[in-house]
Design a protein around this motif. Structure first.
Motif, PDB file in Angstrom:
ATOM      1  N   ASN A  94       0.867  -1.125  -0.087  1.00  0.00           N
ATOM      2  CA  ASN A  94      -0.143   0.058  -0.146  1.00  0.00           C
ATOM      3  C   ASN A  94       0.831   1.218   0.029  1.00  0.00           C
ATOM      4  N   LEU A  95       2.109   1.124   0.317  1.00  0.00           N
ATOM      5  CA  LEU A  95       3.148   2.405   0.680  1.00  0.00           C
ATOM      6  C   LEU A  95       4.226   2.341  -0.552  1.00  0.00           C
ATOM      7  N   ASN A  96       4.520   1.151  -0.955  1.00  0.00           N
ATOM      8  CA  ASN A  96       6.034   0.928  -1.787  1.00  0.00           C
ATOM      9  C   ASN A  96       5.610   1.029  -3.082  1.00  0.00           C
ATOM     10  N   TYR A  97       5.230   2.381  -3.545  1.00  0.00           N
ATOM     11  CA  TYR A  97       5.636   2.725  -4.865  1.00  0.00           C
ATOM     12  C   TYR A  97       5.987   4.354  -4.845  1.00  0.00           C
ATOM     13  N   ASP A  98       6.660   4.566  -5.932  1.00  0.00           N
ATOM     14  CA  ASP A  98       7.411   5.837  -6.005  1.00  0.00           C
ATOM     15  C   ASP A  98       6.338   7.161  -5.936  1.00  0.00           C
ATOM     16  N   GLY A  99       5.124   7.104  -6.321  1.00  0.00           N
ATOM     17  CA  GLY A  99       4.220   8.253  -6.419  1.00  0.00           C
ATOM     18  C   GLY A  99       3.370   8.168  -5.115  1.00  0.00           C
ATOM     19  N   TYR A 100       3.721   7.624  -3.927  1.00  0.00           N
ATOM     20  CA  TYR A 100       2.685   7.301  -2.889  1.00  0.00           C
ATOM     21  C   TYR A 100       2.286   8.853  -2.430  1.00  0.00           C
ATOM     22  N   VAL A 101       3.383   9.693  -1.932  1.00  0.00           N
ATOM     23  CA  VAL A 101       3.205  10.958  -1.634  1.00  0.00           C
ATOM     24  C   VAL A 101       3.539  12.028  -2.641  1.00  0.00           C
ATOM     25  N   LYS A 102       3.698  11.526  -3.836  1.00  0.00           N
ATOM     26  CA  LYS A 102       4.308  12.565  -4.909  1.00  0.00           C
ATOM     27  C   LYS A 102       2.922  12.722  -5.908  1.00  0.00           C
ATOM     28  N   PHE A 103       2.153  13.480  -5.524  1.00  0.00           N
ATOM     29  CA  PHE A 103       1.101  13.683  -6.262  1.00  0.00           C
ATOM     30  C   PHE A 103       1.129  14.505  -7.561  1.00  0.00           C
ATOM     31  N   PHE A 104       1.975  15.375  -7.732  1.00  0.00           N
ATOM     32  CA  PHE A 104       2.312  15.902  -9.087  1.00  0.00           C
ATOM     33  C   PHE A 104       3.030  14.966 -10.160  1.00  0.00           C
ATOM     34  N   LEU A 105       2.624  14.773 -11.056  1.00  0.00           N
ATOM     35  CA  LEU A 105       3.143  13.978 -12.316  1.00  0.00           C
ATOM     36  C   LEU A 105       2.940  12.349 -11.877  1.00  0.00           C
ATOM     37  N   TYR A 106       3.135  12.082 -10.855  1.00  0.00           N
ATOM     38  CA  TYR A 106       3.204  10.630 -10.515  1.00  0.00           C
ATOM     39  C   TYR A 106       2.169   9.966  -9.805  1.00  0.00           C
ATOM     40  N   GLY A 107       1.141  10.949  -9.016  1.00  0.00           N
ATOM     41  CA  GLY A 107       0.378  10.293  -7.896  1.00  0.00           C
ATOM     42  C   GLY A 107      -0.755   9.159  -8.335  1.00  0.00           C
ATOM     43  N   ASP A 108      -1.101   9.190  -9.655  1.00  0.00           N
ATOM     44  CA  ASP A 108      -2.067   8.357 -10.114  1.00  0.00           C
ATOM     45  C   ASP A 108      -1.587   7.037 -10.800  1.00  0.00           C
ATOM     46  N   THR A 109      -0.290   6.968 -10.760  1.00  0.00           N
ATOM     47  CA  THR A 109       0.188   5.707 -11.065  1.00  0.00           C
ATOM     48  C   THR A 109       1.290   5.097 -10.287  1.00  0.00           C
ATOM     49  N   LYS A 110       1.550   3.655 -10.568  1.00  0.00           N
ATOM     50  CA  LYS A 110       2.548   3.298  -9.556  1.00  0.00           C
ATOM     51  C   LYS A 110       3.664   2.715 -10.310  1.00  0.00           C
ATOM     52  N   GLU A 111       3.757   3.325 -11.455  1.00  0.00           N
ATOM     53  CA  GLU A 111       5.045   3.138 -12.332  1.00  0.00           C
ATOM     54  C   GLU A 111       6.328   3.789 -11.623  1.00  0.00           C
ATOM     55  N   LYS A 112       7.431   3.478 -11.864  1.00  0.00           N
ATOM     56  CA  LYS A 112       8.457   4.034 -11.079  1.00  0.00           C
ATOM     57  C   LYS A 112       8.887   5.422 -11.734  1.00  0.00           C
ATOM     58  N   ILE A 113       9.233   6.336 -11.099  1.00  0.00           N
ATOM     59  CA  ILE A 113       9.818   7.683 -11.534  1.00  0.00           C
ATOM     60  C   ILE A 113      11.099   7.553 -12.011  1.00  0.00           C
ATOM     61  N   PRO A 114      11.318   8.013 -13.336  1.00  0.00           N
ATOM     62  CA  PRO A 114      12.594   7.967 -13.865  1.00  0.00           C
ATOM     63  C   PRO A 114      13.700   8.589 -13.075  1.00  0.00           C
ATOM     64  N   GLU A 115      14.878   8.122 -12.829  1.00  0.00           N
ATOM     65  CA  GLU A 115      15.788   8.568 -12.174  1.00  0.00           C
ATOM     66  C   GLU A 115      16.245   9.921 -12.288  1.00  0.00           C
ATOM     67  N   HIS A 116      16.048  10.559 -13.504  1.00  0.00           N
ATOM     68  CA  HIS A 116      16.350  11.865 -13.963  1.00  0.00           C
ATOM     69  C   HIS A 116      15.334  12.900 -13.397  1.00  0.00           C
ATOM     70  N   ILE A 117      14.085  12.447 -12.847  1.00  0.00           N
ATOM     71  CA  ILE A 117      13.007  13.459 -12.443  1.00  0.00           C
ATOM     72  C   ILE A 117      13.037  13.341 -10.958  1.00  0.00           C
ATOM     73  N   HIS A 118      13.279  14.331 -10.234  1.00  0.00           N
ATOM     74  CA  HIS A 118      13.237  14.405  -8.785  1.00  0.00           C
ATOM     75  C   HIS A 118      12.160  15.361  -8.188  1.00  0.00           C
ATOM     76  N   ILE A 119      11.459  15.075  -7.396  1.00  0.00           N
ATOM     77  CA  ILE A 119      10.423  15.707  -6.588  1.00  0.00           C
ATOM     78  C   ILE A 119      10.622  16.100  -5.042  1.00  0.00           C
ATOM     79  N   PHE A 120      10.952  17.324  -4.872  1.00  0.00           N
ATOM     80  CA  PHE A 120      11.014  17.367  -3.325  1.00  0.00           C
ATOM     81  C   PHE A 120       9.861  18.122  -2.922  1.00  0.00           C
ATOM     82  N   ASN A 121       9.061  17.581  -1.988  1.00  0.00           N
ATOM     83  CA  ASN A 121       7.783  17.964  -1.940  1.00  0.00           C
ATOM     84  C   ASN A 121       7.217  17.504  -0.489  1.00  0.00           C
TER      85      ASN A 121
END
Length: 419
Positions: free
Chosen positions: A313-340
């Motif tokens: 329920n927690l182990n996906y990159d977009g768990y608390v990254k709503f912008f760009l990746y909040g609606d997917t469980k795909e991995k966030i590319p290494e070159h994209i960083h979200i400090f939020n």
């Protein structure tokens, strides 16, 4: 001839108006007009009913890498109340590091990783003597901050709130020019604390690596009143009352809850990402090591921590990254960083983020909040987070990111300090 020229000029203006926003400028009108996503269109069509507020801030650098900001606000009104939920945890985390630095002047043996034991003196307060999620099994400021960002842990925030106290939190944020009418006056996600009880903090004890007590911080009570008048603090048509175990058909009173307006929220993050852009008296008192610790903590995903990596329920990159990746469980590319830092409660969804891409050399701030509570009943757990809220914020982030990919920059940003 004059008539023909005027007609041609009008046609020219109309043609320009029909073109997508160029790489040189941005307007919310054009952004909305040329958007083809139905969900975004639906929410943008009723911004007040969704209590939608957005701030998008472009970042440009000169030849010496000095940054400048240009913000674009949509429907922002800092006098209107919305519930900030867990976003209040972000400035509290920053201040915890600052206060620790102040304490270390007299107790240099203390660090981020020193054991922090919380006691209790009042009926509503609770103790903390262990932390089973940490590698050592003991609580520390460092681990509290990591949990606060990586899974938005409520107890971590509450313990740092108790470490700081209302006076320190609100006075410091006002003194730095961060807070206007915002306030942090309560713990979160824990019952039993009235407005009065939230004014008191627990006693705290710091130990060195040998288990010896180094510092005892006594219980504190606040001396000020930080709850300033804000409009529209009575919400909805009813609310679920836990004590009565029933719905009360009256407006929900949020007058004495936490509040951070969109501008103040972004302002708190800006000072950690670009402290050099602010006068010294408006910066957090942090070391270079503190900043690097925060960058790593804000970037981290649940999979980076063994305790959370086994929780689906927690182990996906977009768990608390709503912008760009909040609606997917795909991995966030290494070159994209979200400090939020995100927040979600009572149907309110908020995210405040600094996004940067080391492959395409882009960076921007994006902060937004919206309310998804169709039945207008508060505290009943029935909200449209997954159907409307998170997909909206994810798509908003993607479209702003796409705009940034095409925006002209005179100088490529040097992003090395962040990774």
């Amino acid at each position: 001839m004059i008539i023909k020229t005027s007609i041609l000029f009008i046609l020219f203006l109309l043609l320009i108006g029909c073109q997508p926003t160029s790489q040189y400028d941005f307007t919310w009108e054009s952004f909305i007009h040329h958007n083809s996503n139905q969900l975004l269109n639906d929410v943008f069509a009723s911004p007040d009913s969704f209590e939608l507020q957005i701030r998008y801030t472009q970042i440009d650098r000169d030849v010496d890498q000095k940054v400048s900001f240009k913000s674009y606000d949509f429907n922002i009104d800092t006098s209107l109340y919305f519930y900030p939920a867990s976003t209040v945890k972000m400035p509290v985390a920053f201040l915890a590091l600052q206060k620790l630095n102040e304490i270390k002047k007299n107790f240099p043996e203390l660090s981020l990783h020193s054991i922090m034991l919380t006691d209790s003196l009042r009926v509503t307060q609770t103790k903390v003597v262990q932390d089973t999620t940490s590698e050592t099994g003991l609580p520390t400021i460092a681990h509290y901050i990591n949990k606060l960002f990586v899974v938005s842990d409520n107890d971590s925030y509450n313990r740092l709130y108790e470490f700081l106290g209302q006076d320190y939190i609100n006075q410091e944020l006002k003194k730095k020019g961060i807070f206007g009418n915002s306030r942090i006056v309560t713990r979160v996600g824990v019952s039993g604390f009235s407005t009065f009880e939230n004014r008191f903090t627990n006693p705290i004890r710091f130990l060195d690596n040998n288990g010896k007590t180094v510092l005892i911080q006594k219980q504190k009570g606040t001396t000020g009143n930080y709850i300033l008048p804000i409009n529209e603090v009575f919400k909805g048509v009813g609310y679920y009352d836990d004590t009565l175990d029933s719905i009360v058909m009256e407006k929900f009173n949020m007058d004495e809850k936490n509040f951070i307006n969109i501008k103040d929220l972004e302002s708190s993050l800006k000072r950690v990402i670009f402290p050099e852009a602010f006068p010294s008296d408006q910066q957090y008192n942090l070391s270079d090591e503190d900043y690097q610790f925060l960058y790593k903590s804000m970037y981290a995903y649940p999979s980076h921590y063994s305790f959370y990596s086994s929780d689906d329920n927690l182990n996906y990159d977009g768990y608390v990254k709503f912008f760009l990746y909040g609606d997917t469980k795909e991995k966030i590319p290494e070159h994209i960083h979200i400090f939020n830092k995100v927040g979600f409660a009572y149907g309110y969804l908020t995210d405040c983020a600094y996004v940067f891409d080391t492959k395409n050399n882009i960076e921007f701030f994006l902060t937004a909040t919206l309310h998804v509570n169709e039945n207008r009943i508060f505290n009943d757990g029935k909200y449209e987070y997954n159907d409307i809220g998170i997909p909206f914020l994810a798509e908003l982030g993607r479209q702003v990111y796409d705009f940034e990919l095409n925006r002209k920059r005179n100088n490529i940003p040097n992003l090395e300090k962040f990774y």
